[in-house]
Design an enzyme around this catalytic site. Sequence first.
Site, PDB file in Angstrom:
ATOM      1  N   GLY A  22       0.901  -1.276  -0.087  1.00 22.57           N
ATOM      2  CA  GLY A  22      -0.010  -0.158   0.033  1.00 22.57           C
ATOM      3  C   GLY A  22       0.962   1.314   0.048  1.00 22.57           C
ATOM      4  N   SER A  57     -17.815  16.962  -0.535  1.00 23.59           N
ATOM      5  CA  SER A  57     -17.262  16.964   0.973  1.00 23.59           C
ATOM      6  C   SER A  57     -18.155  17.467   1.997  1.00 23.59           C
ATOM      7  CB  SER A  57     -16.068  17.802   0.672  1.00 23.59           C
ATOM      8  OG  SER A  57     -15.496  18.017   1.963  1.00 23.59           O
ATOM      9  N   ARG A 102     -21.939  11.830  10.374  1.00 22.25           N
ATOM     10  CA  ARG A 102     -22.384  11.432   9.254  1.00 22.25           C
ATOM     11  C   ARG A 102     -23.535  10.146   9.502  1.00 22.25           C
ATOM     12  NH1 ARG A 102     -16.541  10.788   6.199  1.00 22.25           N
ATOM     13  NH2 ARG A 102     -16.418  13.142   6.380  1.00 22.25           N
ATOM     14  N   HIS A 151     -19.328   5.011   1.949  1.00 25.15           N
ATOM     15  CA  HIS A 151     -18.107   5.907   1.830  1.00 25.15           C
ATOM     16  C   HIS A 151     -16.897   5.397   2.473  1.00 25.15           C
ATOM     17  CE1 HIS A 151     -15.814   9.555   1.602  1.00 25.15           C
ATOM     18  NE2 HIS A 151     -15.883   9.876   2.827  1.00 25.15           N
TER      19      HIS A 151
HETATM   20  C1  LIG Z   1     -14.020  10.610  -1.961  1.00 25.81           C
HETATM   21  C2  LIG Z   1     -13.747  10.499  -0.750  1.00 25.81           C
HETATM   22  C3  LIG Z   1     -13.007  11.697   0.063  1.00 25.81           C
HETATM   23  C4  LIG Z   1     -12.561  11.456   1.413  1.00 25.81           C
HETATM   24  N1  LIG Z   1     -12.293  12.717   1.957  1.00 25.81           N
HETATM   25  C5  LIG Z   1     -11.637  12.576   3.106  1.00 25.81           C
HETATM   26  C6  LIG Z   1     -11.228  13.877   4.078  1.00 25.81           C
HETATM   27  O1  LIG Z   1     -11.614  14.970   3.332  1.00 25.81           O
HETATM   28  N2  LIG Z   1     -11.081  13.684   5.012  1.00 25.81           N
HETATM   29  C7  LIG Z   1     -10.420  12.254   5.809  1.00 25.81           C
HETATM   30  O2  LIG Z   1      -9.901  12.201   6.902  1.00 25.81           O
HETATM   31  N3  LIG Z   1     -10.728  11.012   5.014  1.00 25.81           N
HETATM   32  C8  LIG Z   1     -11.341  11.135   3.579  1.00 25.81           C
HETATM   33  N4  LIG Z   1     -11.688  10.291   3.102  1.00 25.81           N
HETATM   34  C9  LIG Z   1     -11.389   8.901   3.569  1.00 25.81           C
HETATM   35  C10 LIG Z   1      -9.648   8.540   3.263  1.00 25.81           C
HETATM   36  O3  LIG Z   1      -9.508   9.316   2.104  1.00 25.81           O
HETATM   37  C11 LIG Z   1      -9.361   7.109   3.343  1.00 25.81           C
HETATM   38  O4  LIG Z   1     -10.109   6.729   4.430  1.00 25.81           O
HETATM   39  C12 LIG Z   1      -7.807   7.224   3.238  1.00 25.81           C
HETATM   40  O5  LIG Z   1      -7.250   7.983   2.433  1.00 25.81           O
HETATM   41  C13 LIG Z   1      -7.354   5.778   3.116  1.00 25.81           C
HETATM   42  O6  LIG Z   1      -5.913   5.705   3.124  1.00 25.81           O
HETATM   43  P1  LIG Z   1      -4.995   4.452   3.160  1.00 25.81           P
HETATM   44  O7  LIG Z   1      -3.715   4.730   2.922  1.00 25.81           O
HETATM   45  O8  LIG Z   1      -5.461   3.508   4.275  1.00 25.81           O
HETATM   46  O9  LIG Z   1      -5.450   3.613   1.865  1.00 25.81           O
HETATM   47  P2  LIG Z   1      -5.819   4.001   0.337  1.00 25.81           P
HETATM   48  O10 LIG Z   1      -5.530   5.300  -0.152  1.00 25.81           O
HETATM   49  O11 LIG Z   1      -6.789   3.461  -0.367  1.00 25.81           O
HETATM   50  O12 LIG Z   1      -4.435   3.215  -0.250  1.00 25.81           O
HETATM   51  C14 LIG Z   1      -4.475   1.965  -0.568  1.00 25.81           C
HETATM   52  C15 LIG Z   1      -2.930   1.440  -1.097  1.00 25.81           C
HETATM   53  O13 LIG Z   1      -2.985   0.069  -1.075  1.00 25.81           O
HETATM   54  C16 LIG Z   1      -2.549  -0.539  -2.051  1.00 25.81           C
HETATM   55  N5  LIG Z   1      -3.323  -1.820  -2.438  1.00 25.81           N
HETATM   56  C17 LIG Z   1      -4.646  -2.346  -1.977  1.00 25.81           C
HETATM   57  N6  LIG Z   1      -4.661  -3.722  -2.167  1.00 25.81           N
HETATM   58  C18 LIG Z   1      -3.601  -3.970  -2.495  1.00 25.81           C
HETATM   59  C19 LIG Z   1      -2.960  -5.374  -3.092  1.00 25.81           C
HETATM   60  N7  LIG Z   1      -3.702  -6.521  -2.995  1.00 25.81           N
HETATM   61  N8  LIG Z   1      -1.570  -5.532  -3.517  1.00 25.81           N
HETATM   62  C20 LIG Z   1      -0.927  -4.353  -3.621  1.00 25.81           C
HETATM   63  N9  LIG Z   1      -1.375  -3.213  -3.227  1.00 25.81           N
HETATM   64  C21 LIG Z   1      -2.612  -3.033  -2.827  1.00 25.81           C
HETATM   65  C22 LIG Z   1      -3.318   0.401  -3.242  1.00 25.81           C
HETATM   66  O14 LIG Z   1      -2.455   0.229  -4.355  1.00 25.81           O
HETATM   67  C23 LIG Z   1      -3.067   1.762  -2.601  1.00 25.81           C
HETATM   68  O15 LIG Z   1      -1.775   2.098  -2.731  1.00 25.81           O
HETATM   69  C24 LIG Z   1     -12.316  10.353   1.933  1.00 25.81           C
HETATM   70  C25 LIG Z   1     -12.726   9.098   1.165  1.00 25.81           C
HETATM   71  C26 LIG Z   1     -13.400   9.542  -0.298  1.00 25.81           C
HETATM   72  C27 LIG Z   1     -13.749   8.109  -0.765  1.00 25.81           C
END
Ligand SMILES: Cc1cc2nc3c(=O)[nH]c(=O)nc-3n(C[C@H](O)[C@H](O)[C@H](O)COP(=O)(O)OP(=O)(O)OC[C@H]3O[C@@H](n4cnc5c(N)ncnc54)[C@H](O)[C@@H]3O)c2cc1C
Length: 659
Positions: free
Chosen positions: A41, A285, A331, A423
């Site tokens: 990730g 948002s 929410r 979401h």
């Molecule tokens: C439209 C939208 C707006 C949002 N706005 C906000 C906000 O304003 N404030 C807030 O706090 N939160 C917000 N959120 C929530 C927040 O964006 C996410 O919860 C957060 O960015 C998740 O980050 P993460 O690093 O955990 O996962 P992600 O950013 O989803 O990253 C996952 C990573 O894992 C990798 N991956 C997944 N599975 C595999 C696999 N099997 N093999 C190899 N790589 C893999 C992907 O390639 C990626 O690099 C929003 C969400 C959405 C949908």
Amino acid sequence: MSAINSNIPEGELTGKWTKFKSSVPLVNPSNKRSLEIIVVGSGLAGASAAATLAEMGYKVKCFCFQDSPRRAHSIAAQGGINAAKNYQNDGDSTYRLFYDTIKGGDYRAREANVYRLAEVSANIIDQCVAQGVPLAREYGGLLDNRSFGGTQVQRTFYAAGQTGQQLLLGAYSALERQIGMGKVEMFTRHEMLEVVKIDGKARGIIARNLLTGELERHFGHAVVLGTGGYGNVFYLSTNAMGSNVTAAWKANKQGAFFANPCYTQIHPTCIPVSGDHQSKLTLMSESLRNDGRIWVPKKKDDTRKASDIPEDERDYYLERRYPAFGNLVPRDVASRAAKERCDAGYGVGASKLAVYLDFKANTERYGRIEASKNGIHNPDKETCMRLGTEVVKEKYGNLFDMYAQITGENPYETPMRIYPAVHYTMGGLWVDYNLMTTVPGLYCTGEANFSDHGANRLGASALMQGLADGYFVLPYTIGQYLSKEISVKAIPTDHPAFAEAEDKVRGILDTLINIKGTKSVDHFHKKLGLIMWEKCGMARNAEGLKQAISEIQQLKKDFWSDVRVPGGKDEYNPELEKAGRVADFIELGELMCIDALNRNESCGGHFREEYQTEEGEALRDDENYAYVAAWENKGDGTFELHKEELKFENIKIAQRSYK
Ligand SMILES: Cc1cc2nc3c(=O)[nH]c(=O)nc-3n(C[C@H](O)[C@H](O)[C@H](O)COP(=O)(O)OP(=O)(O)OC[C@H]3O[C@@H](n4cnc5c(N)ncnc54)[C@H](O)[C@@H]3O)c2cc1C
């Protein structure tokens, strides 16, 4: 006897993390250089962890399925990131952020983790500013804040409507620096398809090179999953199309318990579904609720244009029901209230499944302030609206543009139409205080774990958690485990455990390709999504959940006998990637329903229709359900429930009230 131990340090809540950091065993620099860590990730959780661990001296391999780490779904985050800095001098503190988060999560999160999150929140902002992240500033140059739901202070830092993108660019730069120095080896376009365990410990992964189809074996002394959330189990969601549960699900099958899978966040302000053709929903948002007022007509089935409905014929139902928080209730509360109004016949638009988000009053208010600043006394309405529109444009311009492009309507002139949509997922792999799953050496960070948000996440807290985990928590806690691994030499990947894991993955891919059925992968995904939305979505009940379980079991059979995956496995094949992910979603969907059926109460985003107050609010059962439900995968669609009891020693547990 529970098989899980949350490993919360002893002592006062406020001193636990400080004491932990000061007493955790360390790994010396030369030993760090020979310890290898796999980070799957490269979103905010993964990229921040990979960059920081490499900076500390560990050898890191980082994987993502996109063509660049900076395309992770985190880039989509719009509204902001919370931190208890109290820059507004409005009464914020570490304790208040902790309190709001526990209460917002409907008392279903672990106190110690949440307090630590609140503590490190301020460090995140400092870190990001030091990286050059262009967080919004006030006229005088100080960092600006706005409000998000479930709080009465302004603690949300933001970068216009692109906070995730800017934060990810910061984390990505830190990661690229380490890649440049050869301390992180980056594997883009790679999908992890199995966790490799040796003597009970996570020792590596099997990944598929998505461009060639080749299966690769990778060793690590420890493995970190920062693989994001699983909202796409519903097919339609605001998540990126690629977001999936596969990594976490494979880990679950290898012994990592899955916690609270039924806790899904339905966001109140999304662009409503417009037809069957859609494969994606768009978020508007939560920051818009700072200035947008939510209303429906007071009259049922009112077909008049919004602008033709006079003020006294509008029902600002959130302000009416929750005067203390108004449009900024959390929410889950806002979503349910919108559904209630629409179900009762007050919805607007062609589908009647929408409510208005109206900026007119605040546009005029801003305009009046601008007029005053410009020495215009007693400005007329038109002047106020013209000047106020510029302020609104400055604050939310890109979100308004997005709305206009998708709907063809001008939100500066007519209220937005919005409706709740899937979401975020609060459930995820169970982790202890150290962010370690129930598989030794396997860690989980960010949205992929269940850790900090209980049954409902507050807005702007996901980015905070992902970056807290990656920059500030894991870099300490992983040392506790690795300090005992310093004498373990890198295990060659011709070890039988790697060969066995690779064979298993190859077997699944072969099976998928060879079914040669008649239905596309999307056909099954859509069907699953519909079952989940209707029976395990915003409202659930026992009968519907039982039906959903049997429908999903049938869907699973149909999938494995009739799915059509064109192309081969030893080549670039996006349909095959999707097939594997949907197969995992189907199994997860069943567990979500099992979990929702087990939890005979309503809490946060989990609303069981049988358990509600007279006013239609979620009715918890603290006596019987104040626990984290951690599910062990026993194979063949069977699961064993383990309970982590939640103790509230620093907050008085109460019925949530936003009145
Ligand atoms: C439209 C939208 C707006 C949002 N706005 C906000 C906000 O304003 N404030 C807030 O706090 N939160 C917000 N959120 C929530 C927040 O964006 C996410 O919860 C957060 O960015 C998740 O980050 P993460 O690093 O955990 O996962 P992600 O950013 O989803 O990253 C996952 C990573 O894992 C990798 N991956 C997944 N599975 C595999 C696999 N099997 N093999 C190899 N790589 C893999 C992907 O390639 C990626 O690099 C929003 C969400 C959405 C949908």
